[in-house]
Design an enzyme around this catalytic site. Structure first.
Site, PDB file in Angstrom:
ATOM      1  N   HIS A 143     -15.272  -8.966 -12.190  1.00 59.33           N
ATOM      2  CA  HIS A 143     -15.213  -8.188 -10.947  1.00 59.33           C
ATOM      3  C   HIS A 143     -16.344  -7.148 -10.820  1.00 59.33           C
ATOM      4  O   HIS A 143     -17.019  -7.070  -9.802  1.00 59.33           O
ATOM      5  CB  HIS A 143     -13.870  -7.464 -10.840  1.00 59.33           C
ATOM      6  CG  HIS A 143     -12.688  -8.383 -10.962  1.00 59.33           C
ATOM      7  ND1 HIS A 143     -12.699  -9.666 -10.498  1.00 59.33           N
ATOM      8  CD2 HIS A 143     -11.449  -8.194 -11.490  1.00 59.33           C
ATOM      9  CE1 HIS A 143     -11.525 -10.232 -10.732  1.00 59.33           C
ATOM     10  NE2 HIS A 143     -10.747  -9.356 -11.340  1.00 59.33           N
TER      11      HIS A 143
ATOM     12  N   GLY B 163       4.413 -20.250 -11.298  1.00 61.38           N
ATOM     13  CA  GLY B 163       3.960 -18.933 -11.784  1.00 61.38           C
ATOM     14  C   GLY B 163       3.793 -17.899 -10.678  1.00 61.38           C
ATOM     15  O   GLY B 163       3.924 -18.201  -9.487  1.00 61.38           O
TER      16      GLY B 163
END
Ligand code: BG6
Length: 513
Positions: free
Chosen positions: A263, A31
């Site tokens: 985040h 990936g």
């Protein structure tokens, strides 16, 4: 004469010991994350002399590749990141990269097939590592639980003597409180909390770690860091890119889930937590969790009033035409997924009572900037104003996370001359002016910390669940199509209503620059 790179490597070596030997197993090796971030980070760690000679990488994926095909694919990506004849880019040492590639292997395997784990068990039996391993789950979230259960069923999570086994889990960890709880429970049934490293790549950013240093190593900041001196705090993570090729993921996720409980809340916790008793992993994480726990739980009406959701329509970002979100491939023409969110939060504790925290994040905005703005209160008495409306701007401290990393303090100064006139000026600290910073992806510290067993920058189960709990009022308030999604033009500063969110409190967002 020693090259700069050697000097840098030498400095790092002196600062940090080489990580213990292990096999770094990547599930989802073919990936994007592996190619664009993990392998470049491992290259940087090799460059800095922090990986043991007996360190090796084992990629696991569905594609029927052999070691050479896997290496070829990684090579191609590295060449894109470091074109051989690029001028002015960071120097790339092909010898170091070859060295890492020669220790990189590939295993074809289905993540749900017990045979994969039997083959993996054999590959981990390397006397030089004592069998120690990191299992990095660079897979879609649906595989987190199946991979961990199968690792356990195959006996691969057993530790003993010098042998350790650790699991790194990427975000998104759940999509709301119940799903995150369920995932934590099922993982913790088969693994110990100390083996789980829930990653948030924002914590790998030097500037994010520097928040603690700015606050706790400088008495001038910490003594003013409270409701007595601070008017409010803004946390912004603005991106100029749109959803790019990630619409399938993004349609199901939206700006809130993608950025806020992870985040933005990590930034919030760093800037608002109490000083930990030490920098030991649990001491820091306990303080962060206490802060998240203190986020005021809003009623559905308050949550609606204190949030703004937006979605970008077509516009120009840095002179480039960007399609509207609903015109992106894979996005429903009547999509209700937000690409922008602004929230007003408050913290129910002694330090922050009455101090609003405004958070915003969005895609396809005018600029890419991540920053924390501390707006101090006005001076008690305005000596220098000439009229009631002539009010100098309040002192502002900007912790600039990225780009142009630094710390900027805006204050008033006298304009030279016979009359007393003031003007805003700025005192700027830029990392680049003071430190020679080697190129990094932000994953280096996190990978290194995992191998050395330092969990300070990773999240415990409680951290994740408290964050989801704190956004629950907004998720609930927006369920069943409640709350509008406002359009904003790509390349703008976001929807007008977000400006309004602060304007009604008599405040303004820091311009995106
Ligand atoms: C990821 C989000 O976690 O963080 C992305 O899924 C976002 O949508 C990215 O673009 C932002 O990270 P950075 O390090 O580029 O600011």
């Amino acid at each position: 004469m020693e090259s700069t790179q050697n000097l840098r490597t030498d400095m790092r070596r002196r600062q940090a010991p080489v990580a213990p030997p292990c096999t770094f197993v990547i599930f989802g090796a073919t990936g994007d994350l592996t190619r664009r971030l993990l392998m470049p980070a491992l290259y940087n760690l090799t460059r800095d002399g922090l990986l043991h000679d007996d360190f090796s990488v084992l990629g696991i994926g569905h594609r029927p590749w052999d070691d050479n095909q896997f290496r070829g694919c990684l090579d191609q990506m590295m060449e894109e990141l470091h074109p051989p004849h690029a001028e002015g880019g960071p120097s790339f040492d092909a010898g170091i990269w070859r060295n890492l590639l020669s220790r990189t292997f590939y295993l074809v395997g289905d993540f749900e097939d017990a045979a994969t784990y039997r083959a993996l068990a054999q590959r981990l039996e390397r006397p030089a590592t004592g069998g120690s391993a990191v299992f990095y789950l660079a897979v879609s979230p649906g595989y987190f639980e199946p991979v961990v259960s199968r690792l356990s069923a195959a006996g691969l999570l057993e530790q003993g003597g010098p042998r350790w086994r650790r699991i790194v889990i990427e975000k998104p960890f759940g999509r709301d409180l119940p799903s995150a709880r369920e995932l934590n429970q099922s993982i913790l049934r088969v693994a110990d909390e100390s083996q789980i490293f829930r990653i948030d790549h924002f914590l790998g950013k030097e500037t994010v770690q520097n928040i603690m240093v700015s606050r706790f190593a400088n008495s001038v900041f910490e003594s003013n860091w409270n409701r007595q001196y601070i008017d409010h705090i803004q946390i912004t993570a603005a991106e100029s890119i749109g959803v790019e090729r990630r619409s399938a993921f993004y349609e199901q996720t939206g700006a809130l889930r993608d950025m806020v409980p992870n985040h933005l809340f990590q930034l919030l916790a760093m800037v608002a937590m109490e000083p930990p008793n030490s920098f030991a992993a649990d001491a820091v994480r306990t303080e962060k969790e206490k802060l998240l726990e203190a986020i005021h739980a809003q009623t559905p009406d308050q949550a609606l009033a204190n949030s703004v959701r937006g979605q970008y329509r077509a516009g120009y970002v840095n002179g480039r035409l960007v399609r509207g979100y609903r015109e992106e491939e894979g996005v429903a023409p009547d999509s209700h997924t937000e690409t922008y969110v602004a929230l007003k939060l408050s913290i129910d504790n002694w330090r922050w009572a009455g101090v609003p925290f405004y958070l915003r994040t969005g895609k396809a905005l005018a600029r890419r900037t991540t920053q924390i703005v501390i707006r101090f209160k006005d001076a008690g008495h305005m000596l220098f104003r000439r009229s009631a409306s002539d009010k100098p701007p309040a002192n502002t401290l900007v912790l600039q996370i990225q780009p142009d990393e630094g710390l900027f303090f805006h204050f008033e100064a006298k304009v030279p001359g016979p009359r007393i006139r003031t003007r805003p000026v700025s005192m700027d600290f830029r990392y680049a002016d003071h430190f020679q910073v080697a190129p990094s992806t932000g994953y280096e510290t996190l990978i290194y910390d995992c191998m050395t067993g330092d969990a300070t920058l990773f999240q415990r189960a409680a951290d994740i669940e408290l964050a989801w709990k704190a956004v629950l009022p907004f998720q609930d308030a927006w369920a069943d199509g409640e709350g509008r999604i406002y359009e904003y033009e790509a390349g703008s500063h976001g929807p007008e209503q977000a400006i309004e969110l602060l304007a009604r409190d008599g405040r303004r967002w820091q311009p995106l620059r």
